[in-house]
Design a protein around this motif. Structure first.
Motif, PDB file in Angstrom:
ATOM      1  N   ARG A  16    -113.024  -9.387  23.767  1.00 45.32           N
ATOM      2  CA  ARG A  16    -113.560  -8.355  24.663  1.00 45.32           C
ATOM      3  C   ARG A  16    -113.951  -8.971  26.009  1.00 45.32           C
ATOM      4  O   ARG A  16    -113.736  -8.382  27.056  1.00 45.32           O
ATOM      5  CB  ARG A  16    -114.761  -7.658  24.046  1.00 45.32           C
ATOM      6  N   GLU A  19    -110.797  -9.790  27.967  1.00 38.27           N
ATOM      7  CA  GLU A  19    -110.205  -8.565  28.487  1.00 38.27           C
ATOM      8  C   GLU A  19    -110.980  -8.049  29.703  1.00 38.27           C
ATOM      9  O   GLU A  19    -110.381  -7.633  30.703  1.00 38.27           O
ATOM     10  CB  GLU A  19    -110.157  -7.504  27.389  1.00 38.27           C
ATOM     11  N   HIS A  22    -110.237 -10.432  32.562  1.00 39.32           N
ATOM     12  CA  HIS A  22    -108.851 -10.265  32.994  1.00 39.32           C
ATOM     13  C   HIS A  22    -108.687  -9.003  33.831  1.00 39.32           C
ATOM     14  O   HIS A  22    -107.976  -9.001  34.845  1.00 39.32           O
ATOM     15  CB  HIS A  22    -107.907 -10.231  31.788  1.00 39.32           C
ATOM     16  N   ALA A  23    -109.340  -7.916  33.429  1.00 44.08           N
ATOM     17  CA  ALA A  23    -109.239  -6.661  34.180  1.00 44.08           C
ATOM     18  C   ALA A  23    -109.766  -6.824  35.601  1.00 44.08           C
ATOM     19  O   ALA A  23    -109.234  -6.228  36.551  1.00 44.08           O
ATOM     20  CB  ALA A  23    -110.002  -5.554  33.462  1.00 44.08           C
ATOM     21  N   TRP A  30    -101.439  -9.506  30.902  1.00 48.74           N
ATOM     22  CA  TRP A  30    -102.235  -9.796  29.710  1.00 48.74           C
ATOM     23  C   TRP A  30    -101.375 -10.429  28.616  1.00 48.74           C
ATOM     24  O   TRP A  30    -101.728 -11.471  28.060  1.00 48.74           O
ATOM     25  CB  TRP A  30    -102.893  -8.505  29.232  1.00 48.74           C
ATOM     26  N   ALA A  31    -100.249  -9.814  28.295  1.00 47.93           N
ATOM     27  CA  ALA A  31     -99.408 -10.285  27.193  1.00 47.93           C
ATOM     28  C   ALA A  31     -98.904 -11.706  27.426  1.00 47.93           C
ATOM     29  O   ALA A  31     -98.766 -12.491  26.478  1.00 47.93           O
ATOM     30  CB  ALA A  31     -98.237  -9.338  26.972  1.00 47.93           C
ATOM     31  N   VAL A  97    -102.577  -8.282  19.692  1.00 54.59           N
ATOM     32  CA  VAL A  97    -103.558  -8.249  20.785  1.00 54.59           C
ATOM     33  C   VAL A  97    -102.844  -8.332  22.127  1.00 54.59           C
ATOM     34  O   VAL A  97    -103.216  -7.639  23.081  1.00 54.59           O
ATOM     35  CB  VAL A  97    -104.601  -9.372  20.629  1.00 54.59           C
ATOM     36  N   GLU A 100    -101.285  -4.742  22.488  1.00 57.67           N
ATOM     37  CA  GLU A 100    -102.141  -3.555  22.433  1.00 57.67           C
ATOM     38  C   GLU A 100    -103.515  -3.735  23.066  1.00 57.67           C
ATOM     39  O   GLU A 100    -104.286  -2.784  23.145  1.00 57.67           O
ATOM     40  CB  GLU A 100    -102.311  -3.124  20.971  1.00 57.67           C
ATOM     41  N   GLY A 101    -103.855  -4.953  23.469  1.00 60.87           N
ATOM     42  CA  GLY A 101    -105.178  -5.199  24.027  1.00 60.87           C
ATOM     43  C   GLY A 101    -106.176  -5.549  22.940  1.00 60.87           C
ATOM     44  O   GLY A 101    -105.864  -5.567  21.745  1.00 60.87           O
ATOM     45  N   ALA A 102    -107.402  -5.804  23.374  1.00 64.61           N
ATOM     46  CA  ALA A 102    -108.449  -6.245  22.450  1.00 64.61           C
ATOM     47  C   ALA A 102    -108.765  -5.205  21.386  1.00 64.61           C
ATOM     48  O   ALA A 102    -109.215  -5.555  20.292  1.00 64.61           O
ATOM     49  CB  ALA A 102    -109.710  -6.618  23.221  1.00 64.61           C
TER      50      ALA A 102
END
Length: 189
Positions: A16, A19, A22-23, A30-31, A97, A100-102
């Motif tokens: 989290r 993420e 990173h945002a 991200w990937a 992850v 699809e993200g955290a």
């Protein structure tokens, strides 16, 4: 009592936090950030002498079936130095992850597997799916203080890193440079 087993496990916050950071500051997709770790988990890496020695001494991991399967031979000895350590299950988690993200980690099957592992571990913990799903990273201002010629910054509460700053505050009143490194006084301080 809480050092080994499920009772020692808190909700992991790193994904989290990554993420969130990173945002705000990330430049690469991200990937893409996960690709080196996925490659290592899938292809494996040779077990180092240090890892081998740590595994050989550890009696608790041998008692946990997933860890035993990953790190030990069928006879229960640590896998030998140089043998390839492959973790395809971890690679699969990283792939989800990355795609699809955290949220893929904190909800769904991965979260259910984490909760089951914590609750069925030796010395079980009480983690629940709601604990994982409800976890949020929060950006906080660091806590800083002077220490001799430095400015040392650390995470604020609820982190226990403030204890390090308190310790440095105490040590700042002593002339550590005049003490022999392993003298009783230095060790005490």
């Amino acid at each position: 009592e809480a050092v080994v087993g499920g009772a020692s496990v808190g909700v992991p916050g790193m994904l989290r936090m990554f993420e969130l950071v990173h945002a705000e500051y990330g430049r690469l997709p991200w990937a893409r950030l996960f690709q080196p770790a996925i490659r290592l988990a899938e292809a494996g890496f040779p077990i180092s002498p240090r890892l081998h020695a740590l595994l050989e001494r550890d009696q608790q991991l041998r008692q946990m079936p997933p860890a035993r399967a990953l790190f030990y031979t069928e006879a229960g000895a640590a896998k030998p130095v140089g043998s390839l350590l492959v973790n395809s299950a971890f690679a699969a988690v990283l792939r989800r992850v990355a795609a699809e993200g955290a949220a893929a980690f904190y909800t769904g099957q991965i979260a259910a597997d984490i909760v089951a592992a914590v609750r069925h571990a030796p010395n079980p913990g009480g983690m629940a799916l709601a604990d994982l799903a409800g976890y949020r990273a929060k950006e906080r201002d660091p806590v800083c203080m002077p220490y001799r010629v430095y400015r040392v910054c650390s995470m604020p509460p609820p982190s226990s890193a403030v204890n390090m700053l308190q310790t440095l505050g105490i040590l700042s009143h002593f002339d550590l440079a005049r003490l022999a490194p392993l003298s009783p006084e230095a060790v005490h301080l």
